[in-house]
Design a protein around this motif. Sequence first.
Motif, PDB file in Angstrom:
ATOM      1  N   THR A  93       0.846  -1.204   0.000  1.00  0.00           N
ATOM      2  CA  THR A  93       0.000   0.000   0.000  1.00  0.00           C
ATOM      3  C   THR A  93       0.876   1.248   0.000  1.00  0.00           C
ATOM      4  O   THR A  93       0.620   2.213  -0.733  1.00  0.00           O
ATOM      5  N   LEU A  94       1.930   1.215   0.813  1.00  0.00           N
ATOM      6  CA  LEU A  94       2.879   2.323   0.880  1.00  0.00           C
ATOM      7  C   LEU A  94       3.573   2.511  -0.471  1.00  0.00           C
ATOM      8  O   LEU A  94       3.723   3.637  -0.966  1.00  0.00           O
ATOM      9  N   ALA A  95       3.978   1.413  -1.090  1.00  0.00           N
ATOM     10  CA  ALA A  95       4.640   1.490  -2.398  1.00  0.00           C
ATOM     11  C   ALA A  95       3.698   2.082  -3.445  1.00  0.00           C
ATOM     12  O   ALA A  95       4.119   2.882  -4.301  1.00  0.00           O
ATOM     13  N   ALA A  96       2.422   1.722  -3.380  1.00  0.00           N
ATOM     14  CA  ALA A  96       1.443   2.262  -4.335  1.00  0.00           C
ATOM     15  C   ALA A  96       1.310   3.775  -4.154  1.00  0.00           C
ATOM     16  O   ALA A  96       1.219   4.534  -5.131  1.00  0.00           O
ATOM     17  N   ALA A  97       1.312   4.222  -2.888  1.00  0.00           N
ATOM     18  CA  ALA A  97       1.236   5.669  -2.630  1.00  0.00           C
ATOM     19  C   ALA A  97       2.480   6.365  -3.162  1.00  0.00           C
ATOM     20  O   ALA A  97       2.403   7.449  -3.759  1.00  0.00           O
ATOM     21  N   ARG A  98       3.641   5.724  -3.004  1.00  0.00           N
ATOM     22  CA  ARG A  98       4.906   6.318  -3.470  1.00  0.00           C
ATOM     23  C   ARG A  98       4.955   6.443  -4.995  1.00  0.00           C
ATOM     24  O   ARG A  98       5.638   7.308  -5.533  1.00  0.00           O
ATOM     25  N   SER A  99       4.212   5.551  -5.682  1.00  0.00           N
ATOM     26  CA  SER A  99       4.203   5.613  -7.140  1.00  0.00           C
ATOM     27  C   SER A  99       3.503   6.882  -7.637  1.00  0.00           C
ATOM     28  O   SER A  99       3.644   7.268  -8.796  1.00  0.00           O
ATOM     29  N   GLU A 100       2.736   7.531  -6.749  1.00  0.00           N
ATOM     30  CA  GLU A 100       1.985   8.742  -7.132  1.00  0.00           C
ATOM     31  C   GLU A 100       2.517  10.009  -6.478  1.00  0.00           C
ATOM     32  O   GLU A 100       2.245  11.110  -6.945  1.00  0.00           O
ATOM     33  N   PHE A 101       3.216   9.876  -5.352  1.00  0.00           N
ATOM     34  CA  PHE A 101       3.592  11.064  -4.570  1.00  0.00           C
ATOM     35  C   PHE A 101       5.031  10.911  -4.099  1.00  0.00           C
ATOM     36  O   PHE A 101       5.362   9.922  -3.428  1.00  0.00           O
ATOM     37  N   ASP A 102       5.881  11.855  -4.430  1.00  0.00           N
ATOM     38  CA  ASP A 102       7.291  11.701  -4.056  1.00  0.00           C
ATOM     39  C   ASP A 102       7.667  12.509  -2.812  1.00  0.00           C
ATOM     40  O   ASP A 102       8.843  12.635  -2.484  1.00  0.00           O
ATOM     41  N   GLY A 103       6.687  13.043  -2.101  1.00  0.00           N
ATOM     42  CA  GLY A 103       6.954  13.722  -0.835  1.00  0.00           C
ATOM     43  C   GLY A 103       7.009  12.724   0.314  1.00  0.00           C
ATOM     44  O   GLY A 103       7.046  11.507   0.112  1.00  0.00           O
ATOM     45  N   GLN A 104       7.029  13.258   1.532  1.00  0.00           N
ATOM     46  CA  GLN A 104       7.123  12.392   2.721  1.00  0.00           C
ATOM     47  C   GLN A 104       5.821  11.592   2.918  1.00  0.00           C
ATOM     48  O   GLN A 104       4.724  12.153   2.861  1.00  0.00           O
ATOM     49  N   ILE A 105       5.964  10.303   3.146  1.00  0.00           N
ATOM     50  CA  ILE A 105       4.797   9.439   3.390  1.00  0.00           C
ATOM     51  C   ILE A 105       5.065   8.572   4.620  1.00  0.00           C
ATOM     52  O   ILE A 105       6.153   8.011   4.769  1.00  0.00           O
ATOM     53  N   SER A 106       4.072   8.461   5.504  1.00  0.00           N
ATOM     54  CA  SER A 106       4.151   7.560   6.657  1.00  0.00           C
ATOM     55  C   SER A 106       2.907   6.692   6.689  1.00  0.00           C
ATOM     56  O   SER A 106       1.915   6.989   6.041  1.00  0.00           O
ATOM     57  N   VAL A 107       2.992   5.640   7.486  1.00  0.00           N
ATOM     58  CA  VAL A 107       1.816   4.811   7.750  1.00  0.00           C
ATOM     59  C   VAL A 107       1.373   5.082   9.189  1.00  0.00           C
ATOM     60  O   VAL A 107       2.176   4.979  10.115  1.00  0.00           O
ATOM     61  N   GLY A 108       0.119   5.460   9.359  1.00  0.00           N
ATOM     62  CA  GLY A 108      -0.397   5.813  10.686  1.00  0.00           C
ATOM     63  C   GLY A 108      -0.431   4.608  11.624  1.00  0.00           C
ATOM     64  O   GLY A 108      -0.703   3.480  11.202  1.00  0.00           O
ATOM     65  N   GLU A 109      -0.123   4.886  12.899  1.00  0.00           N
ATOM     66  CA  GLU A 109      -0.213   3.867  13.954  1.00  0.00           C
ATOM     67  C   GLU A 109      -0.830   4.524  15.171  1.00  0.00           C
ATOM     68  O   GLU A 109      -0.591   5.708  15.429  1.00  0.00           O
ATOM     69  N   PRO A 110      -1.604   3.762  15.971  1.00  0.00           N
ATOM     70  CA  PRO A 110      -2.199   4.361  17.179  1.00  0.00           C
ATOM     71  C   PRO A 110      -1.124   4.858  18.131  1.00  0.00           C
ATOM     72  O   PRO A 110      -0.066   4.223  18.272  1.00  0.00           O
ATOM     73  N   GLY A 111      -1.377   6.008  18.736  1.00  0.00           N
ATOM     74  CA  GLY A 111      -0.445   6.593  19.688  1.00  0.00           C
ATOM     75  C   GLY A 111       0.535   7.568  19.056  1.00  0.00           C
ATOM     76  O   GLY A 111       1.180   8.339  19.759  1.00  0.00           O
ATOM     77  N   GLN A 112       0.641   7.543  17.734  1.00  0.00           N
ATOM     78  CA  GLN A 112       1.556   8.495  17.076  1.00  0.00           C
ATOM     79  C   GLN A 112       1.053   9.924  17.267  1.00  0.00           C
ATOM     80  O   GLN A 112      -0.152  10.181  17.223  1.00  0.00           O
ATOM     81  N   VAL A 113       2.014  10.833  17.478  1.00  0.00           N
ATOM     82  CA  VAL A 113       1.693  12.252  17.654  1.00  0.00           C
ATOM     83  C   VAL A 113       2.371  13.046  16.549  1.00  0.00           C
ATOM     84  O   VAL A 113       3.575  12.872  16.305  1.00  0.00           O
ATOM     85  N   TYR A 114       1.611  13.876  15.885  1.00  0.00           N
ATOM     86  CA  TYR A 114       2.151  14.746  14.823  1.00  0.00           C
ATOM     87  C   TYR A 114       1.995  16.180  15.282  1.00  0.00           C
ATOM     88  O   TYR A 114       0.872  16.662  15.478  1.00  0.00           O
ATOM     89  N   ALA A 115       3.119  16.864  15.498  1.00  0.00           N
ATOM     90  CA  ALA A 115       3.080  18.239  15.995  1.00  0.00           C
ATOM     91  C   ALA A 115       3.483  19.191  14.881  1.00  0.00           C
ATOM     92  O   ALA A 115       4.437  18.937  14.146  1.00  0.00           O
ATOM     93  N   LEU A 116       2.762  20.292  14.758  1.00  0.00           N
ATOM     94  CA  LEU A 116       3.081  21.307  13.738  1.00  0.00           C
ATOM     95  C   LEU A 116       3.452  22.614  14.416  1.00  0.00           C
ATOM     96  O   LEU A 116       2.812  22.991  15.384  1.00  0.00           O
TER      97      LEU A 116
END
Length: 255
Positions: free
Chosen positions: A232-255
């Motif tokens: 699934t990650l590889a398929a996303a990479r075939s369309e988008f060359d920016g940063q990609i992650s796979v979400g997991e419970p407990g992960q925190v994304y701060a802006l």
Amino acid sequence: MKLTILGCSGSVPAPGKPASGYLITVDNDESVVMDLGPGTLAALQAIQNPADAHVVFSHLHADHCTDFPSLMVWRRFHPDAASYGRDLCFGPVDTPIHLGRLSSNEPGGVDDMSDTFAFAPWVDGQTEILGRVTITPYRVLHPIEAYALRVREPATGKVITYSGDSAYTPNLVTAARGADLLFAEACWGPSGEGMAPGMHMSGADAGRVAREAGVGHLVLIHIQPWADVEATLAAARSEFDGQISVGEPGQVYAL
Ligand SMILES: [Zn+2]
Ligand SMILES: [Zn+2]
């Protein structure tokens, strides 16, 4: 602005992985929970008092809302951490009836949430203010009324977009335009070939949305427990060359 993944398992919860729920906080001020799928109320308890949050729904499929009746019990009856006022609730127009039925004592009855939540339905494209953030809903493509949610912190201009559940649609690109973070569902895994139309995205579709919207960072979510995550990650990479992650419970994304 900070987003914590309470759960992001696709369609059903998995061991140790609640279904859909995302917590938005700004400096420990008023927080907002986006979706409250099975297992997310427990995850929320580990972080804060669940009664101290506004609650919004992308749509009303079971994997996005069925911890709500338990939250109502907490808000009304917890001995020392019940809600002391009404918080805001936004969602599809049927939210009070649909979720009220889940909390009712009578078959066919509707529990009235208005003692503890002030509800208003989303209006496509109309921005709402919830504490320190604004949320703009965009109607997306799913078998029931469903929205992608564009969350913005006015003080910083930072933007997080959550796809909710949706097939690819230009409205998703609008919702994600220039976002710092895009949490995009990739329910179909590597490919949507042979899947029902108008329901969900593949990793490739999520990557396409990220590319067309020019987002900073794509996080793949709502991947079903039986799907091939790496493919699934590889398929996303075939369309988008920016940063990609796979979400997991407990992960925190701060802006
Ligand atoms: Zn779902
Ligand atoms: Zn759904």
